[in-house]
Design a protein around this motif. Structure first.
Motif, short mmCIF file in Angstrom:
data_model
loop_
_atom_site.label_atom_id
_atom_site.label_comp_id
_atom_site.label_asym_id
_atom_site.label_seq_id
_atom_site.Cartn_x
_atom_site.Cartn_y
_atom_site.Cartn_z
N ARG A 359 2.56 -54.48 25.10
CA ARG A 359 1.27 -54.46 24.48
C ARG A 359 0.76 -52.88 24.54
O ARG A 359 -0.01 -52.27 23.84
CB ARG A 359 0.34 -55.26 25.25
N GLU A 360 1.18 -52.20 25.77
CA GLU A 360 0.83 -50.80 25.86
C GLU A 360 1.43 -49.88 24.64
O GLU A 360 0.71 -49.01 24.27
CB GLU A 360 1.35 -50.21 27.15
N ASP A 361 2.59 -50.34 24.13
CA ASP A 361 3.14 -49.74 23.16
C ASP A 361 2.41 -49.76 21.80
O ASP A 361 2.32 -49.05 21.09
CB ASP A 361 4.61 -50.17 22.71
N LEU A 362 1.73 -50.91 21.64
CA LEU A 362 1.19 -51.16 20.44
C LEU A 362 -0.25 -50.34 20.71
O LEU A 362 -0.66 -50.16 19.43
CB LEU A 362 0.93 -52.75 20.02
N ILE A 363 -0.88 -50.49 21.81
CA ILE A 363 -1.95 -49.55 21.96
C ILE A 363 -1.91 -48.21 21.43
O ILE A 363 -2.65 -47.66 20.95
CB ILE A 363 -2.57 -49.64 23.24
N ALA A 364 -0.74 -47.70 21.99
CA ALA A 364 -0.56 -46.25 21.69
C ALA A 364 0.14 -46.24 20.20
O ALA A 364 -0.53 -45.05 19.55
CB ALA A 364 0.86 -45.85 22.51
N GLN A 365 0.35 -47.05 19.49
CA GLN A 365 0.57 -47.12 18.17
C GLN A 365 -0.55 -47.10 17.35
O GLN A 365 -0.59 -46.83 16.03
CB GLN A 365 1.73 -48.29 17.83
N MET A 366 -1.70 -47.93 17.52
CA MET A 366 -2.77 -48.26 16.86
C MET A 366 -3.64 -46.90 16.74
O MET A 366 -4.32 -46.94 15.82
CB MET A 366 -3.50 -49.22 17.33
N GLY A 367 -3.48 -46.19 17.63
CA GLY A 367 -4.48 -44.75 17.66
C GLY A 367 -5.83 -45.15 17.75
O GLY A 367 -5.89 -44.98 19.05
N THR A 368 -6.55 -45.27 16.97
CA THR A 368 -7.86 -45.63 17.15
C THR A 368 -8.09 -46.92 16.44
O THR A 368 -7.93 -47.31 15.35
CB THR A 368 -8.81 -44.75 16.34
N GLY A 369 -8.74 -47.93 17.44
CA GLY A 369 -8.99 -49.31 16.97
C GLY A 369 -9.58 -50.35 18.01
O GLY A 369 -10.31 -49.67 19.23
N LEU A 370 -9.29 -51.37 17.92
CA LEU A 370 -10.03 -52.31 18.92
C LEU A 370 -9.01 -53.19 19.40
O LEU A 370 -8.24 -53.75 18.86
CB LEU A 370 -11.09 -53.21 18.03
N LEU A 371 -9.20 -53.52 20.66
CA LEU A 371 -8.40 -54.30 21.52
C LEU A 371 -9.27 -55.48 21.75
O LEU A 371 -10.40 -55.49 22.65
CB LEU A 371 -7.72 -53.52 22.94
N VAL A 372 -9.10 -56.53 21.33
CA VAL A 372 -10.04 -57.78 21.59
C VAL A 372 -9.31 -58.59 22.65
O VAL A 372 -8.36 -59.26 22.44
CB VAL A 372 -10.15 -58.68 19.99
N THR A 373 -10.14 -58.89 23.63
CA THR A 373 -9.97 -59.84 24.69
C THR A 373 -10.69 -61.14 24.81
O THR A 373 -10.60 -62.16 25.46
CB THR A 373 -10.16 -59.17 25.95
N SER A 374 -12.01 -60.99 23.84
CA SER A 374 -12.89 -62.40 24.08
C SER A 374 -13.27 -62.65 22.52
O SER A 374 -13.62 -61.64 21.72
CB SER A 374 -13.96 -62.21 24.98
N LEU A 375 -13.29 -63.87 22.12
CA LEU A 375 -13.77 -64.15 20.73
C LEU A 375 -14.95 -64.95 20.99
O LEU A 375 -14.85 -65.95 21.75
CB LEU A 375 -12.73 -64.82 19.91
N ILE A 376 -16.19 -65.03 20.12
CA ILE A 376 -17.34 -65.89 20.18
C ILE A 376 -17.47 -66.22 18.91
O ILE A 376 -17.68 -65.40 17.66
CB ILE A 376 -18.33 -64.80 20.46
N GLY A 377 -17.95 -67.51 18.67
CA GLY A 377 -18.17 -68.22 17.49
C GLY A 377 -17.04 -68.08 16.40
O GLY A 377 -15.98 -67.43 16.50
N SER A 378 -17.39 -68.63 15.27
CA SER A 378 -16.47 -68.64 14.28
C SER A 378 -16.86 -69.16 12.82
O SER A 378 -17.54 -70.02 12.63
CB SER A 378 -15.06 -69.68 14.61
N THR A 379 -16.53 -68.27 12.00
CA THR A 379 -16.92 -68.64 10.57
C THR A 379 -15.52 -68.48 9.83
O THR A 379 -15.08 -67.25 9.43
CB THR A 379 -17.80 -67.58 9.91
N ILE A 380 -14.84 -69.57 9.77
CA ILE A 380 -13.65 -69.69 8.86
C ILE A 380 -13.78 -70.62 7.80
O ILE A 380 -14.12 -71.71 7.79
CB ILE A 380 -12.31 -70.18 10.00
N ASN A 381 -13.42 -69.83 6.21
CA ASN A 381 -13.48 -70.83 5.10
C ASN A 381 -12.25 -71.60 5.06
O ASN A 381 -11.09 -70.82 4.83
CB ASN A 381 -13.80 -69.97 3.93
N PRO A 382 -12.13 -72.92 5.29
CA PRO A 382 -10.60 -73.65 5.29
C PRO A 382 -10.16 -73.39 3.79
O PRO A 382 -8.67 -73.52 3.68
CB PRO A 382 -11.13 -74.91 5.48
N ASN A 383 -10.80 -73.28 2.73
CA ASN A 383 -10.16 -73.11 1.33
C ASN A 383 -9.48 -71.81 1.06
O ASN A 383 -8.78 -71.63 0.38
CB ASN A 383 -11.11 -73.57 0.38
N THR A 384 -10.38 -70.45 1.50
CA THR A 384 -9.99 -69.36 1.21
C THR A 384 -9.13 -68.55 2.34
O THR A 384 -8.40 -67.60 2.24
CB THR A 384 -11.13 -68.49 0.72
#
Length: 448
Positions: A359-384
């Protein structure tokens, strides 16, 4: 349960046949559970439950009905059967309903090899309380923890039995032992919380309660002083704790019921490349000591190891009998059901191919971005497959974690996201879903 589960299931089948049913299946479930919660070093709640539940499904031609009860008296079994048959006579015809053919049914299995039930004694309430107290104390000892929201320990033992009028009978037992802790750091509007927990089939496999409490506390403190991240397109790393949700969306789209309804973004994708070519998704319901293991499914068919995704390509759907018949296919042994519900397709133990980087290798590889540890709610279109979820975690700059973030939304399309995932090598192999941290390049992030 005054009669054996096998005897109760057979009594239900006999009663339904006498009442006029053409075909029948019956389920019996018995179990007990014990849970202990503590707060501020004292017992907060103790709860124990025990019960037996019966389910009866009858067929009159292509019409079916299902009833359930927690009463196993002979007169109740007769009443259940008569009610179910009366309901089935009024139900609409379903050309895909029906039991498995006799030659489809599981013939034998090695239940001992699955190690689904811990033979050691049920823990005393005092032992569970001590585990919960140890987790709470370890969490409270972390500098910055203002309170421990909850600390709990539990144990359960359950048995499931299934019988059909065309000759199937099988059952198995399952145990579970768990510890969990949630810590709160900070005060007022600056409070943050996080958790840790463990659940195993065998008590001896369970992690130490003080390790669980300590990690819950450390995670909560690390989230203090969170900010909202910048809006834009950035790489997003789904932490191992929540990465299985992405594979869960994939499995949902490959569910035979969704395919039969035509409400899946994968409905025309059989044989197509869904994941990078080096990755596979393997379902294995025969892994020892794992919560998703089982010798047969909810319709009496043998479960089987199979590749849902092989070398990146989608190989097939997860099917029960009804969805298989609708699609002109064979069941994959993936029928799941409850006492009061008809079968529907589900998945058992799932594993995604792990990567070679940490995981640390991927953090170093991503440069600037977001590490997500928690997800809240969900809007998923099952068709698309359009995807949008609230998220929190840590902002990464120059390949290093910079500060915690919350109140942001990540969005993309699941087909595009899954096609370019990069897995880490940090999956926990004792979970039912073995999925490592996953890096997704170029997601839309809405923050400040």
């Amino acid at each position: 349960m005054t009669q054996s589960p096998q005897a109760l299931c057979q009594a239900l089948i006999d009663a339904a046949k006498r009442a006029g049913a053409d075909a029948v299946d019956a389920m019996a479930a018995e179990g007990s559970s014990l849970s202990i919660e503590v707060r501020e070093g004292k017992l907060e709640q103790a709860e124990r439950s025990e019960g037996t539940d019966l389910g009866l499904r009858v067929f009159i031609g292509q019409r079916q009905a299902l009833v359930s009860s927690s009463d196993s008296r002979p007169e109740t079994l007769t009443a259940m059967a008569e009610r179910a048959v009366a309901m089935a006579r009024e139900a609409p015809e379903d050309p895909y309903a029906g039991l498995a053919a006799r030659d489809q049914l599981a013939q034998s299995w090695d239940i001992d090899a699955l190690q689904m039930s811990d033979p050691s004694a049920e823990p005393a309430p005092a032992a569970l309380q001590q585990d919960a107290l140890a987790a709470e104390a370890a969490c409270q000892a972390i500098d910055g923890i203002s309170q421990v929201q909850s600390a709990a320990a539990g144990y359960g033992h359950h048995a499931i039995y299934l019988a059909t009028s065309n000759g199937f009978f099988g059952g198995y037992q399952r145990t579970g032992r768990s510890i969990s802790c949630t810590g709160i750091a900070g005060t007022g509007t600056g409070m943050e919380r996080d958790y840790d927990g463990d659940s195993r089939a065998f008590q001896s496999d369970l992690r130490r309660p003080d390790d669980i409490g300590r990690l819950a506390g450390e995670r909560a403190v690390a989230r203090l002083n969170a900010r909202r991240p910048q809006t834009g397109s950035y790489p997003v790393l789904f932490d191992e704790r929540i990465s299985s949700s992405l594979i869960g969306h994939l499995l949902g789209a490959a569910n035979g019921a969704a395919i039969a309804r035509g409400s899946s973004w994968l409905k025309d994708a059989l044989g197509e490349q869904i994941l990078p070519a080096a990755l596979s998704v393997i379902e294995d319901p025969h892994r020892p000591r794992i919560s998703g293991s089982r010798p047969f499914d909810g319709e009496g068919l043998a479960t089987q190891r199979r590749a849902i995704i092989e070398d990146g390509a989608l190989t097939g759907w997860s099917l029960d009998l009804a969805s298989a018949r609708k699609l002109g296919m064979q069941s994959t042994g993936n029928a799941a059901r409850g006492i009061g519900s008809v079968p529907s397709p589900s998945n058992w133990n799932i594993a995604l191919t792990q990567g070679e980087q940490s995981r640390e290798d991927l953090i170093a590889q991503m440069g600037t971005g977001l590490l997500v540890t928690s997800l809240i709610g969900s809007t998923i279109n099952p068709n698309t497959g359009d995807y949008s979820r609230g998220a929190s975690g840590y902002w990464v700059e120059n390949g290093e974690i910079a500060y915690p973030v919350n109140e942001c939304t990540i969005a993309g399309n699941l087909r595009d996201m899954l096609a370019r995932i990069i897995p880490a090598n940090d999956a926990r192999d004792y979970l039912s879903r073995v999925v490592p941290s996953l890096l997704v390049e170029g997601m839309t992030l809405a923050g400040s």
